[in-house]
Design a protein around this motif. Structure first.
Motif, mmCIF file in Angstrom:
data_model
loop_
_atom_site.group_PDB
_atom_site.id
_atom_site.type_symbol
_atom_site.label_atom_id
_atom_site.label_comp_id
_atom_site.label_asym_id
_atom_site.label_seq_id
_atom_site.Cartn_x
_atom_site.Cartn_y
_atom_site.Cartn_z
ATOM 1 N N LEU A 11 0.847 -1.204 0.000
ATOM 2 C CA LEU A 11 0.000 0.000 0.000
ATOM 3 C C LEU A 11 0.879 1.249 0.000
ATOM 4 O O LEU A 11 1.967 1.239 0.580
ATOM 5 C CB LEU A 11 -0.861 0.038 1.283
ATOM 6 N N ASP A 12 0.382 2.329 -0.619
ATOM 7 C CA ASP A 12 1.141 3.578 -0.508
ATOM 8 C C ASP A 12 0.974 4.118 0.927
ATOM 9 O O ASP A 12 0.061 3.699 1.650
ATOM 10 C CB ASP A 12 0.699 4.596 -1.575
ATOM 11 N N ARG A 14 -0.224 6.723 2.393
ATOM 12 C CA ARG A 14 -1.510 7.270 2.848
ATOM 13 C C ARG A 14 -2.507 6.152 3.125
ATOM 14 O O ARG A 14 -3.273 6.205 4.091
ATOM 15 C CB ARG A 14 -2.052 8.233 1.787
ATOM 16 N N ARG A 15 -2.501 5.131 2.286
ATOM 17 C CA ARG A 15 -3.413 4.001 2.495
ATOM 18 C C ARG A 15 -3.020 3.225 3.747
ATOM 19 O O ARG A 15 -3.865 2.751 4.499
ATOM 20 C CB ARG A 15 -3.435 3.088 1.269
ATOM 21 N N GLN A 16 -1.723 3.073 3.959
ATOM 22 C CA GLN A 16 -1.261 2.420 5.188
ATOM 23 C C GLN A 16 -1.726 3.209 6.407
ATOM 24 O O GLN A 16 -2.183 2.644 7.407
ATOM 25 C CB GLN A 16 0.273 2.319 5.207
ATOM 26 N N ALA A 18 -4.318 5.156 6.631
ATOM 27 C CA ALA A 18 -5.772 4.994 6.785
ATOM 28 C C ALA A 18 -6.079 3.646 7.449
ATOM 29 O O ALA A 18 -6.944 3.550 8.320
ATOM 30 C CB ALA A 18 -6.454 5.092 5.422
ATOM 31 N N PHE A 19 -5.353 2.611 7.052
ATOM 32 C CA PHE A 19 -5.518 1.287 7.659
ATOM 33 C C PHE A 19 -5.229 1.362 9.158
ATOM 34 O O PHE A 19 -6.010 0.900 9.995
ATOM 35 C CB PHE A 19 -4.569 0.286 6.977
ATOM 36 N N VAL A 168 -9.224 0.165 2.159
ATOM 37 C CA VAL A 168 -8.161 1.129 1.806
ATOM 38 C C VAL A 168 -7.515 0.807 0.461
ATOM 39 O O VAL A 168 -6.843 1.656 -0.117
ATOM 40 C CB VAL A 168 -7.064 1.248 2.909
ATOM 41 N N GLU A 169 -7.727 -0.412 -0.037
ATOM 42 C CA GLU A 169 -7.207 -0.727 -1.374
ATOM 43 C C GLU A 169 -8.089 -0.085 -2.456
ATOM 44 O O GLU A 169 -7.686 0.022 -3.598
ATOM 45 C CB GLU A 169 -7.143 -2.248 -1.576
ATOM 46 N N ARG A 171 -11.036 3.180 -3.442
ATOM 47 C CA ARG A 171 -10.929 4.631 -3.551
ATOM 48 C C ARG A 171 -10.815 5.223 -2.152
ATOM 49 O O ARG A 171 -11.459 4.752 -1.226
ATOM 50 C CB ARG A 171 -12.170 5.180 -4.266
ATOM 51 N N LEU A 172 -10.016 6.279 -2.026
ATOM 52 C CA LEU A 172 -9.807 6.841 -0.700
ATOM 53 C C LEU A 172 -10.084 8.340 -0.712
ATOM 54 O O LEU A 172 -9.217 9.144 -0.436
ATOM 55 C CB LEU A 172 -8.377 6.549 -0.233
ATOM 56 N N LEU A 177 -13.292 7.787 3.367
ATOM 57 C CA LEU A 177 -12.589 7.894 4.657
ATOM 58 C C LEU A 177 -13.587 7.930 5.815
ATOM 59 O O LEU A 177 -13.350 7.351 6.864
ATOM 60 C CB LEU A 177 -11.703 9.152 4.690
#
Length: 197
Positions: A11-12, A14-16, A18-19, A168-169, A171-172, A177
């Motif tokens: 994950l990039d 930002r996604r990490q 969010a997780f 999170v994989e 759309r974010l 969110l």
């Protein structure tokens, strides 16, 4: 390394984040329970509102990329919210997990912390494992390990983390969110199945 961990690491950032934020939401009630258990005793700096405020700032940064937030300062504040070091109770350890997870998340916002996402995932699962060990009273390590694998709380934890990862994989944007945050709050029920209601 499991496929799940592999997916987390790809994950990039930002996604990490969010997780991790969603997992922190679900750990937060454990910190609140510890605070309630301390009522009247000197819990030092145990302050759920302080923890909540820091996590809120993380969500703000996730929603508004240009939000100017001093995460070094937030990390200092967070360090002050840890349960007293000499309290080795079950509640204190679970409360500390909430702080540790949020601290790992702040590390990623302050710079490089590539393993932080795995740390937060493991911290949450570790708390569930400790809770099952405490409540089941099984001495035999092999039986205990089987019990943990098949325990409904662990199944729920795994399902929850899977659901967050899938979210999170995708759309974010701001809307997703919000949905993710609701998922993390889990209607006030923590990873230990304890409810604030």
């Amino acid at each position: 390394m499991s496929g799940f961990h592999q997916r987390l690491l790809t994950l990039d950032p930002r996604r990490q984040q969010a997780f991790m934020a969603a997992l922190c939401e679900r750990l937060l009630p454990n910190y609140v329970f510890y605070h309630q258990a301390l009522q009247g005793e000197s819990g030092g700096h145990v302050n759920p509102a302080g923890l909540r405020a820091i996590l809120d700032l993380v969500w703000e940064r996730l929603s508004v990329k240009e939000a100017s937030i001093d995460f070094d300062r937030q990390a200092e504040k967070l360090a002050e919210l840890e349960p007293p070091a000499d309290d080795d109770s079950f509640g204190a350890r679970r409360a500390l997990e909430a702080v540790v997870a949020l601290s790992a998340l702040l590390d990623t916002l302050r710079g490089e912390a590539p393993e932080a996402v795995l740390e937060v995932s493991r911290t949450s699962k570790g708390g569930v494992r400790a809770f099952i060990e405490l409540t089941e009273g099984e001495e035999d390590p092999r039986r205990l390990s089987e019990l943990i694998k098949q325990h409904p709380l662990m199944a729920e934890e795994n399902d929850f983390q899977d659901a967050v990862l899938e979210a999170v994989e995708g759309r974010l944007d701001r809307e997703s969110l919000k949905v993710l945050r609701r998922l993390g709050r889990n209607e006030g029920v923590s990873n230990l199945g304890l409810s604030l209601e």
